[in-house]
Design a protein around this motif. Structure first.
Motif, PDB file in Angstrom:
ATOM      1  N   ALA A  59      -6.242   9.503  -2.681  1.00 33.63           N
ATOM      2  CA  ALA A  59      -5.594   8.646  -2.105  1.00 33.63           C
ATOM      3  C   ALA A  59      -4.468   7.708  -2.562  1.00 33.63           C
ATOM      4  O   ALA A  59      -3.583   7.325  -1.691  1.00 33.63           O
ATOM      5  CB  ALA A  59      -6.940   7.487  -1.724  1.00 33.63           C
ATOM      6  N   ALA A  60      -4.417   7.594  -3.847  1.00 34.05           N
ATOM      7  CA  ALA A  60      -3.424   6.731  -4.128  1.00 34.05           C
ATOM      8  C   ALA A  60      -1.876   7.536  -4.252  1.00 34.05           C
ATOM      9  O   ALA A  60      -0.932   7.174  -4.643  1.00 34.05           O
ATOM     10  CB  ALA A  60      -3.591   6.204  -5.684  1.00 34.05           C
ATOM     11  N   ALA A  61      -2.048   9.049  -4.207  1.00 31.33           N
ATOM     12  CA  ALA A  61      -0.879   9.825  -4.167  1.00 31.33           C
ATOM     13  C   ALA A  61       0.039   9.348  -3.151  1.00 31.33           C
ATOM     14  O   ALA A  61      -0.374   9.342  -1.856  1.00 31.33           O
ATOM     15  CB  ALA A  61      -1.205  11.146  -4.240  1.00 31.33           C
ATOM     16  N   ALA A  85      -5.410   2.736  -4.665  1.00 31.61           N
ATOM     17  CA  ALA A  85      -6.239   3.692  -3.989  1.00 31.61           C
ATOM     18  C   ALA A  85      -6.391   3.200  -2.456  1.00 31.61           C
ATOM     19  O   ALA A  85      -6.228   4.055  -1.601  1.00 31.61           O
ATOM     20  CB  ALA A  85      -7.592   4.106  -4.440  1.00 31.61           C
ATOM     21  N   THR A  86      -6.697   1.915  -2.421  1.00 28.44           N
ATOM     22  CA  THR A  86      -6.981   1.521  -0.995  1.00 28.44           C
ATOM     23  C   THR A  86      -5.533   1.219  -0.275  1.00 28.44           C
ATOM     24  O   THR A  86      -5.162   1.503   0.855  1.00 28.44           O
ATOM     25  CB  THR A  86      -7.449  -0.041  -1.299  1.00 28.44           C
ATOM     26  N   ASP A 141      -8.368  -9.094   2.546  1.00 27.89           N
ATOM     27  CA  ASP A 141      -7.209  -8.367   1.837  1.00 27.89           C
ATOM     28  C   ASP A 141      -6.930  -6.841   2.190  1.00 27.89           C
ATOM     29  O   ASP A 141      -5.854  -6.487   2.387  1.00 27.89           O
ATOM     30  CB  ASP A 141      -7.507  -8.391   0.120  1.00 27.89           C
ATOM     31  N   VAL A 142      -8.208  -6.187   2.471  1.00 28.59           N
ATOM     32  CA  VAL A 142      -8.113  -5.005   3.118  1.00 28.59           C
ATOM     33  C   VAL A 142      -7.443  -4.975   4.466  1.00 28.59           C
ATOM     34  O   VAL A 142      -6.664  -4.044   4.771  1.00 28.59           O
ATOM     35  CB  VAL A 142      -9.487  -4.412   3.041  1.00 28.59           C
ATOM     36  N   ALA A 143      -7.847  -6.093   5.250  1.00 28.49           N
ATOM     37  CA  ALA A 143      -7.120  -6.067   6.450  1.00 28.49           C
ATOM     38  C   ALA A 143      -5.782  -6.065   6.658  1.00 28.49           C
ATOM     39  O   ALA A 143      -4.895  -5.584   7.315  1.00 28.49           O
ATOM     40  CB  ALA A 143      -7.941  -6.883   7.534  1.00 28.49           C
ATOM     41  N   GLN A 144      -5.436  -6.953   5.601  1.00 27.64           N
ATOM     42  CA  GLN A 144      -3.757  -7.485   5.167  1.00 27.64           C
ATOM     43  C   GLN A 144      -3.160  -6.119   4.953  1.00 27.64           C
ATOM     44  O   GLN A 144      -2.190  -5.822   5.198  1.00 27.64           O
ATOM     45  CB  GLN A 144      -3.690  -8.614   4.410  1.00 27.64           C
ATOM     46  N   CYS A 145      -3.560  -5.545   3.854  1.00 27.13           N
ATOM     47  CA  CYS A 145      -3.213  -4.245   3.324  1.00 27.13           C
ATOM     48  C   CYS A 145      -2.950  -3.255   4.607  1.00 27.13           C
ATOM     49  O   CYS A 145      -1.977  -2.663   4.817  1.00 27.13           O
ATOM     50  CB  CYS A 145      -3.945  -3.677   2.406  1.00 27.13           C
TER      51      CYS A 145
END
Length: 171
Positions: A59-61, A85-86, A141-145
């Protein structure tokens, strides 16, 4: 046309096998960066015509080995991985999904202004002890990302065992 669902971080493949079996009208595309997990996924999904061979996807790639998906699912990855990764998950969803398409996340999360349940607090402490880059993430934080990659939080669903399902949609 059969719709393709990309599952990011499929782990052992148990979820992929379950969903592919229960949703035969969808093409289920599992993925995982671990060769051992991809072997396990292939074993779990053996004999399921709509489960595709697992992809080697981190996921981070920056580059993913898939050009599009009609929906994405990610179960129990966000808290057991570094924040990168997120960020990669959201970047990938922003690139692969069409307008209105969903990204569905499942797992334990924190929420601003709300105390963690004792079981989730203990789990969060254990995760951080094992790896300081892990831990329960704030929904906000997840929603902002996600928003920085063209996704909006559409729905939050309370689940058993103090987990949440977060449904994002591509704008």
């Amino acid at each position: 046309m059969i719709r393709k669902v990309l599952e990011v971080a499929s782990g052992t493949g148990e979820h992929a096998a379950f969903f592919a079996h229960e949703l035969p009208g969808l093409a289920w595309q599992p993925s995982d960066p671990s060769p051992e997990m991809r072997e396990s996924i292939a074993a779990w999904c053996s004999g399921l015509a709509n489960a595709q061979a697992p992809l080697d996807l981190d996921a981070a790639a920056p580059d993913w080995p898939i050009a599009r998906a009609d929906a994405m699912v990610c179960i129990n990855m966000v808290h057991i991985s570094p924040w990168q990764a997120t960020e990669g998950l959201m970047r990938g969803a922003g690139q692969l999904l069409a307008s209105g398409a969903p990204l569905v996340l499942y797992g334990p999360y924190r929420r601003a202004g709300k105390d963690l349940e004792p079981s989730n607090a203990a789990f969060d402490e254990d995760l951080k002890r094992r790896n300081p880059a892990w831990g329960l993430r704030l929904v906000e934080d997840v929603a902002q990302c996600a928003a920085s990659h063209g996704l909006r939080l559409d729905r939050t669903v309370e689940m058993p065992a103090n987990n949440l399902t977060l449904v994002f949609r591509k704008g």
